[in-house]
Design an enzyme around this catalytic site. Structure first.
Site, PDB file in Angstrom:
ATOM      1  N   VAL A 294       1.256  -0.953   0.003  1.00  0.00           N
ATOM      2  CA  VAL A 294       0.392  -0.248   0.079  1.00  0.00           C
ATOM      3  C   VAL A 294       0.856   1.365  -0.101  1.00  0.00           C
ATOM      4  CG1 VAL A 294      -1.819   1.820   1.238  1.00  0.00           C
ATOM      5  CG2 VAL A 294      -1.753  -1.053   0.905  1.00  0.00           C
ATOM      6  N   GLU A 299      -1.423   5.978  -5.388  1.00  0.00           N
ATOM      7  CA  GLU A 299      -2.402   5.810  -6.519  1.00  0.00           C
ATOM      8  C   GLU A 299      -2.853   6.645  -7.168  1.00  0.00           C
ATOM      9  OE1 GLU A 299      -1.501   5.733  -2.199  1.00  0.00           O
ATOM     10  OE2 GLU A 299      -2.610   3.564  -1.528  1.00  0.00           O
ATOM     11  N   ASP A 341       4.483  30.229 -40.768  1.00  0.00           N
ATOM     12  CA  ASP A 341       5.384  30.781 -42.234  1.00  0.00           C
ATOM     13  C   ASP A 341       5.034  32.558 -41.669  1.00  0.00           C
ATOM     14  OD1 ASP A 341       2.268  30.990 -40.956  1.00  0.00           O
ATOM     15  OD2 ASP A 341       1.424  29.887 -42.493  1.00  0.00           O
ATOM     16  N   ASP A 633      -0.965  22.154 -47.276  1.00  0.00           N
ATOM     17  CA  ASP A 633      -0.126  21.939 -45.894  1.00  0.00           C
ATOM     18  C   ASP A 633      -0.703  20.929 -45.433  1.00  0.00           C
ATOM     19  OD1 ASP A 633       1.320  24.426 -46.658  1.00  0.00           O
ATOM     20  OD2 ASP A 633       0.128  25.186 -45.367  1.00  0.00           O
ATOM     21  N   THR A 728      -5.004  12.932   3.198  1.00  0.00           N
ATOM     22  CA  THR A 728      -4.039  14.212   3.283  1.00  0.00           C
ATOM     23  C   THR A 728      -2.436  14.291   2.356  1.00  0.00           C
ATOM     24  OG1 THR A 728      -1.719  13.436   4.302  1.00  0.00           O
ATOM     25  CG2 THR A 728      -4.057  14.011   5.733  1.00  0.00           C
TER      26      THR A 728
HETATM   27  P1  ATP Z   1       3.288  32.720 -46.265  1.00  0.00           P
HETATM   28  O1  ATP Z   1       3.710  30.873 -46.514  1.00  0.00           O
HETATM   29  O2  ATP Z   1       3.908  32.741 -45.136  1.00  0.00           O
HETATM   30  O3  ATP Z   1       1.271  32.319 -45.668  1.00  0.00           O
HETATM   31  P2  ATP Z   1       2.089  33.584 -48.249  1.00  0.00           P
HETATM   32  O4  ATP Z   1       0.761  34.078 -47.819  1.00  0.00           O
HETATM   33  O5  ATP Z   1       2.356  35.005 -49.385  1.00  0.00           O
HETATM   34  O6  ATP Z   1       3.352  33.396 -47.387  1.00  0.00           O
HETATM   35  P3  ATP Z   1       1.334  32.211 -51.002  1.00  0.00           P
HETATM   36  O7  ATP Z   1       0.266  32.719 -50.266  1.00  0.00           O
HETATM   37  O8  ATP Z   1       1.965  29.916 -51.030  1.00  0.00           O
HETATM   38  O9  ATP Z   1       2.393  32.710 -49.690  1.00  0.00           O
HETATM   39  O10 ATP Z   1       1.828  33.382 -52.159  1.00  0.00           O
HETATM   40  C1  ATP Z   1       2.702  32.997 -52.624  1.00  0.00           C
HETATM   41  C2  ATP Z   1       3.181  34.141 -53.844  1.00  0.00           C
HETATM   42  O11 ATP Z   1       1.378  34.542 -54.423  1.00  0.00           O
HETATM   43  C3  ATP Z   1       2.472  35.309 -53.003  1.00  0.00           C
HETATM   44  O12 ATP Z   1       3.884  36.757 -52.454  1.00  0.00           O
HETATM   45  C4  ATP Z   1       1.870  36.399 -54.321  1.00  0.00           C
HETATM   46  O13 ATP Z   1       2.949  36.936 -54.961  1.00  0.00           O
HETATM   47  C5  ATP Z   1       1.471  35.221 -54.602  1.00  0.00           C
HETATM   48  N1  ATP Z   1       0.096  35.313 -54.437  1.00  0.00           N
HETATM   49  C6  ATP Z   1      -0.575  34.959 -52.775  1.00  0.00           C
HETATM   50  N2  ATP Z   1      -1.945  35.609 -52.792  1.00  0.00           N
HETATM   51  C7  ATP Z   1      -2.057  35.903 -54.011  1.00  0.00           C
HETATM   52  C8  ATP Z   1      -3.405  35.260 -54.599  1.00  0.00           C
HETATM   53  N3  ATP Z   1      -4.870  35.316 -54.132  1.00  0.00           N
HETATM   54  N4  ATP Z   1      -3.556  36.132 -56.340  1.00  0.00           N
HETATM   55  C9  ATP Z   1      -2.216  35.947 -56.635  1.00  0.00           C
HETATM   56  N5  ATP Z   1      -0.946  36.213 -56.274  1.00  0.00           N
HETATM   57  C10 ATP Z   1      -0.923  35.926 -54.730  1.00  0.00           C
END
Ligand code: ATP
Length: 934
Positions: A294, A299, A341, A633, A728
């Site tokens: 014990v 426990e 990111d 991702d 206790t």
């Molecule tokens: P993180 O990965 O740090 O979030 P991020 O948002 O810049 O970075 P992505 O979203 O993959 O990464 O964007 C990569 C690139 O694509 C940007 O640097 C930009 O030049 C271009 N981009 C981002 N959003 C758009 C969009 N809505 N339309 C067109 N091009 C875009």
């Protein structure tokens, strides 16, 4: 539209209970009393009352009897059962009953704790926002998925979790159906003619609740919600989620087993020794064995660990980090690499266009008055090639980049967005651009915007300042990209804008490759996205805590480096590895790069890159926390030890794949979570230490009794031992779980992966140092009382003996001495190395309450006649109490000296702190060196 009825005129009550999902679209829309324009909000509310919320009811919650039973058949409980059986077999029923009550108490406590923890985690998971975009009252809006009703027109885009069964009206998507079919390869689903002969799950224009969109965008009409969806039908999925044992609980359970085995062996070895060597009667030998069993069973340990983790989960949630399993709390504590990111995590994700550079010069779109033709055309291109929309609440909603460019475009030209979208090739993080095919002023035009490195190479021409088009020479192309690099080095996010007017009557491009070719470069846009103000401090804390931060971003390397420098992640010249460079890198080279301490930034990286990096880091023994927000991702989030998704900006798919969701998307919260993880882990070690420290005072009295061959009466009765163990001990242990963080918690290196929670130094400190001191003090009290009454070894102390009262007082004294030692241990256990003064003697009120309870219970045991009869105690004289009062101070004082010695030795002899300590100190010195030239 033929066959559709205005939703407002059709009361929901007329909706058929079940519609034929694969009937022709017009019929389906008619049956659902809906149209391609969606429902009105009022009608949707009415339908919600009839259809009920779009949620799954859980079946199979009646698992609790089994879970309760598990607490009784648990290995440590089995040991107690054995002790009770032993006590029964030799006729000491009172002891047996006492042990049985401990088993029951303990099982109920553990059961309640587990249920509580499970509910806490489940309830938190429910807080993770789950939204759907629908068309209501003619405009897009985001609603809670629970409010979806049949007839709603749903917009599904990349990364969305699909939360109802719906039939596609327009567009095409890739869908991950693994939740329903177990098949993890995404399947294509698009609006179009239906083959009604295939099973519903294979229909190419139907999407299902519980699945996720991994690519594309589509519009669909909801035909089933809640329990009427396919997912709702699958009973297996509605089973209760099982709580898995955390590695910590697993380790502790193993150690508890080991201790139990040792005590059984000890008992088995000592009984013959006691009977034959020391001439102890059989009954006494059994009493000894029962005491040993014990006394050694820890426990309350496992339920207290569960409780500490659950409290950790709750505290994390309050600070913006929702974790989805208890064990995440301990993993967080050992995290040594954070892969983050940039956009939204390090920065605010509040973007604003600063300059629009065209061949007619650089302008600020919000102050420009004279709008030249290249600017006008660029404004039109971005206003049409965006998915941002005016929100019903005013302002714009959508992706931050899209919002920024739309705001700039409409500031330049309020009519820029006039046009009809014919087709979209959505943005994806591999192409890093998006394009649309639009009908503006009767002409079809392709509009493209994206990362300059991916758009400029697709341009064959550029617009000149007079509005004419001229070829884009190699030299100009290089100049444009050099200008982009220069702006990126200032930390701006860069976009290139291009278009291609299509010849009238020609075929419209059907693929991104066909659309995004022979483009005309219109402009380059610089966008500012300021770093979050709280990030630099959080980064500094991670640095001193020996945590490496690696930026993995889709953005330009120079932009990432500038932002990383601004928040303190980068101090020297970082190695910038781009996506293609990483692709070309061998595993060995990547391992070598990550093994070094050099600053690294992975830029223009793809989601696969994240997975590779997570893998490489784990392979080399690191504990990795990785952020991510996109649908692709998900694999990396699953692979990392702690996948972190964004609650606000992230996709549903990322949130589902992650272990932790940041409700505020903020990097600083990760640092807070790591600190909480370290604190919870420390606190767990504190109460494990505290509980183990009592094994020695519980066992030693029985050993003295056995080794004296009965010359010394049993100093402790088993019922008293149980009172000590359960009554206790527990509350102060719980209170230790609430201890604040020890000073310097974020100034020491991370705990290596796989380091055991119970270490040798801790056991030695518990058993042979504090435990021994407590045992010696308590035995000193026992013998002092006996000797003061004139006892000599071997004198009878049984019920009929003259010394019986003195013996009972001596036993009581031992008990009170143990409690006093326990109070000293509780204070000593509050810190591992720091002095108690540095954290404040009274800074844990819970502990003070726990000790108050402990003292009150002890007073009852000593002075209440009924308890005296049951437990065999007797009232103590004032001098006896005075004798015990210094005990807590002696115990705590000795430990204070011990910790002082440990601190001094660690400070004087660097080697004692180990290699990681040295490494960490080197990293801590780095800033001073880099600052000195200034
Ligand atoms: P993180 O990965 O740090 O979030 P991020 O948002 O810049 O970075 P992505 O979203 O993959 O990464 O964007 C990569 C690139 O694509 C940007 O640097 C930009 O030049 C271009 N981009 C981002 N959003 C758009 C969009 N809505 N339309 C067109 N091009 C875009």
């Amino acid at each position: 539209m033929p066959g559709s009825v205005s939703p407002d005129t059709a009361p929901a009550a007329e909706l058929p209970a079940q519609v034929e999902a694969t009937e022709p679209l017009d019929l389906l829309l008619r049956d659902l009393r809906s149209s391609r324009d969606g429902l009105s909000t009022r009608e949707a509310h009415r339908r919600l009352i009839h259809a009920g919320p779009n949620t799954l009811r859980r079946r199979g919650t009646r698992q609790w009897p089994r879970e309760l039973l598990r607490q009784f058949t648990h290995p440590l409980a089995l040991l107690l059962w054995a002790a009770a059986a032993l006590a029964f077999s030799v006729g000491i029923e009172a002891v047996a009953i006492a042990i049985l009550s401990v088993i029951v108490l303990n099982a109920v406590f553990a059961f309640v704790q587990e249920r509580h923890a499970e509910h806490a985690v489940e309830a938190l998971a429910a807080f993770i926002p789950s939204h759907a975009t629908v068309v209501r009252d003619g405009s897009r809006r985001s609603i809670d998925t629970a409010d979806l009703v049949p007839g709603d027109v749903l917009i599904v885009s990349e990364g969305d979790k699909i939360s109802a069964d719906a039939r596609l009206l327009d567009g095409a998507v890739e869908v991950d159906m693994s939740a329903l079919t177990g098949e993890s390869v995404p399947v294509h689903r698009g609006a179009g003619p239906v083959d009604s002969t295939v099973p519903l799950l294979q229909a190419t224009d139907v999407i299902f609740s519980g699945t996720a969109c991994t690519q594309g965008e589509a519009v669909a009409v909801v035909f089933a919600t809640g329990m009427r969806t396919e997912l709702g039908r699958i009973a297996a999925l509605s089973e209760r989620v099982r709580t898995e044992e955390s590695p910590l609980e697993h380790q502790v359970r193993r150690v508890a087993w080991l201790i139990a085995a040792i005590s059984v062996l000890l008992g088995a070895a000592f009984i013959p020794l006691a009977i034959f060597g020391a001439g102890l009667p059989f009954l006494d030998a059994v009493i000894f064995a029962v005491g040993l069993l014990v006394g050694n069973v820890p426990e309350g340990l496992l339920p207290v660990i569960t409780l500490a983790l659950a409290i950790g989960v709750r505290q994390l949630a309050a600070r913006g980090a929702v974790v989805k399993r208890l064990s995440a709390v301990e993993t967080l504590g050992s995290t040594d690499v954070i892969c983050t990111d940039k956009t939204g995590t390090l920065t605010e994700n509040r973007m604003r266009v600063i300059t629009l550079a065209t061949t007619s010069g650089d302008i600020d779109p919000f102050t420009a008055t004279d709008v030249a033709e290249p600017v006008r055309r660029a404004a039109r291109a971005v206003a049409l090639c965006t998915n941002a929309h005016p929100s019903p609440a005013g302002g714009l909603t959508g992706d931050a980049t899209d919002i920024a460019v739309l705001a700039a475009a409409t500031a330049l030209d309020p009519a820029a967005a006039d046009g009809v979208r014919l087709r979209q090739f959505a943005f994806d993080s591999v192409r890093k651009r998006m394009s649309t095919l639009d009908d503006a002023d009767g002409a079809h035009t392709v509009h493209v915007k994206g990362a300059p490195e991916t758009v400029v190479p697709l341009c064959a021409a550029e617009i000149a300042s007079d509005g004419t088009t001229r070829p884009l020479t190699e030299r100009r192309r290089a100049d444009v990209l050099a200008a982009v690099d220069a702006r990126a080095q200032e930390g701006y996010r860069m976009l290139a804008i291009a278009d291609r007017p299509l010849p009238a009557g020609g075929p419209d491009p059907a693929t991104p490759a066909a659309a995004e070719t022979a483009l005309t470069l219109l402009a380059v846009v610089s966008i500012v996205d300021p770093p979050r103000p709280e990030v630099p401090e959080a980064v500094a804390r991670c640095r001193t805590a020996g945590i490496r931060i690696i930026v993995i971003t889709g953005d330009h390397g120079a932009t990432a480096a500038a932002v990383a420098r601004r928040v303190g992640i980068v101090r020297g010249t970082p190695a910038i590895i781009t996506g293609p460079e990483l692709d070309a890198m061998s595993e060995a080279r990547l391992d070598a790069l990550l093994a070094g301490t050099d600053e690294v930034i992975f830029a223009r990286s793809s989601p696969e890159a994240k997975l590779r990096i997570a893998d490489a880091l784990r392979e080399t023994g690191h504990v990795v926390a990785m952020t991510g927000d996109g649908a692709n991702d998900a694999p990396a989030l699953r692979r990392a030890d702690i996948g972190i998704a964004m609650g606000r900006s992230g996709t549903d798919v990322a949130r589902e794949a992650s272990t932790m969701v940041l409700t505020d998307d903020d990097f600083a919260t990760i640092a807070v979570a790591v600190e909480s993880g370290r604190r919870v882990y420390d606190n767990i070690r504190k109460f494990i230490f505290y509980i183990f420290a009592h094994a020695t005072p519980e066992v030693l009295p029985f050993l003295v009794f056995a080794l004296s061959g009965g010359a010394v009466p049993v100093p402790l009765t088993v019922p008293l031992l149980l009172t000590f163990d359960v009554g206790t001990e527990t509350l102060p242990a719980l209170a230790l779980g609430r201890e604040h963080a020890e000073p310097g918690i974020m100034r020491r290196p991370p705990r290596p992966r796989g380091e055991p929670v119970i270490r040798r130094r801790m056991l030695l400190r518990a058993w042979l140092f504090l435990g021994l001191i407590c045992a010696v003090l308590a035995l000193a009290g026992f013998f002092t009382v006996l000797l003061a009454a004139g006892w000599h070894p071997g004198d009878p102390t049984g019920p009929a003996a003259a010394l019986h009262h003195a013996y009972r007082q001596a036993v009581t004294m031992l008990f009170v001495g143990m409690v006093a030692g326990q109070i000293g241990t509780a204070f000593a256990a509050r810190t591992d190395r720091a002095s108690l003064r540095s954290i404040g003697v009274f800074s844990n009120p819970m502990l003070l309450w726990g000790i108050g309870f402990e003292l009150a219970l002890t007073a009852l045991v000593v002075y209440v006649p009924l308890l005296q009869d049951v437990l065999g105690t007797a009232a103590l004289a004032p001098w006896m109490i005075a004798f015990v009062v210094p005990f807590p101070f002696i115990v705590w004082g000795c430990d204070e000296v011990y910790r002082w010695v440990v601190r001094r030795r660690a400070g004087r002899v660097p080697d004692l702190a180990g290699d990681r300590g040295r490494f960490n100190r080197r990293r801590e010195r780095a800033p001073a060196t880099s600052r000195s030239p200034r």
